[in-house]
Enzyme design. Sequence first.
Site, PDB file in Angstrom:
ATOM      1  CE  LYS A  76      -4.348  -1.674   1.913  1.00  0.00           C
ATOM      2  NZ  LYS A  76      -5.413  -1.427   2.914  1.00  0.00           N
ATOM      3  CE  LYS A  93      -8.455 -12.421  -1.208  1.00  0.00           C
ATOM      4  NZ  LYS A  93      -8.319 -12.042   0.178  1.00  0.00           N
ATOM      5  CE  LYS A 139     -13.743  -4.754   1.214  1.00  0.00           C
ATOM      6  NZ  LYS A 139     -12.732  -3.837   1.559  1.00  0.00           N
TER       7      LYS A 139
END
Length: 344
Positions: free
Chosen positions: A116, A199, A202
């Site tokens: 991140k 993966k 969302k």
Amino acid sequence: MAEQTRKRVLSGVQPSGNLTIGNYLGALQQWVAEQDNYDCFFCVVDLHALTVPQDPATLRAKTREVAALYLAAGIDPSRASVFVQSHVPAHTELAWILTCLTPLGWLYRMTQFKDKAAKQKQESVGAGLLSYPVLMAADILLYQAAAVPVGDDQRQHLEITRDLAQRFNHLYGETFVLPEALIPKEGARIMGLDNPLVKMSKSEASEYHAVYLLDPPDKIRKKIMRAQTDSGREIRFSTDPQRAGVNNLLTIYQALTGASREAIEAQFDGKGYGDLKKAVVEVVVDTLTPLQERYQALIREGGYLDEILAQGAARASEVANATLATVRERIGLLPALTPVSSKS
Ligand code: TRP
């Protein structure tokens, strides 16, 4: 009372982005299955969402949306406590106490932090992104959770939670239960439709990456029909990265139908990828339609949802505050007294 003998489970999802069928198959479905085996606490981790910039109105709406999706997916508030993390201030308080016991090295090592932080300018990376795992440890340890159902990507966060619990127990005496990660079997790991090597996430910008739980049927159809496959023809489960797209569609199909691999491979023997995709569209739509109806009803009569969240927070606070009181006492914080008389 049965309540006290059942082991506890705690898990949570951030109210950011849009919940996907990956969240449903990798998390929510498993939570629903655990409701009778454990004393369950499921929270919407709004404070974790603050580690990256959020629009206030969107955050508020998403927090209710995620809570409503928990219920719509089958979490039964008479059996499990559903609440919003920030409604139980003990989470932030324990997080601070644990922060003071956390070596910086443990936090810099976290792959989620590295990923991140790499996406942002060095000087604008918030300190919250670094201390994120400590807040997560507080979420879990406050409830003395024995098991934490999470995706495979959260393994490292569970390790740091156990390390912190052990460190605290060592310094101040047995206080926290050491939690185990409950990671679903390989089959429940759902990958991106546009890139089956990552993966399903969302918060991916690309429109064809994920099926969202609130997507209408025509959107679901478009996304699945466009899913990446390969130039082969055989419809078989496979670990070959070249065939990851077809494997992913089969995995979704298997997770939603509950059929065996053999039965599914036999069903699609001699058929084409188009047939497989159509079948996947059908099971996904059949699963999501009733879920979406329950969701719409919950959002329409919002009062019920808010009452569930209020009750969930009350029950969660009882458990969390009891743990926090022990922690405060063990580390030497002076008890706050209620004034006998007031001056004004
Ligand atoms: N880190 C988790 C995720 O991104 C969310 C989370 C926060 C969580 N606190 C938790 C999960 C406590 C389980 C238990 O998915």
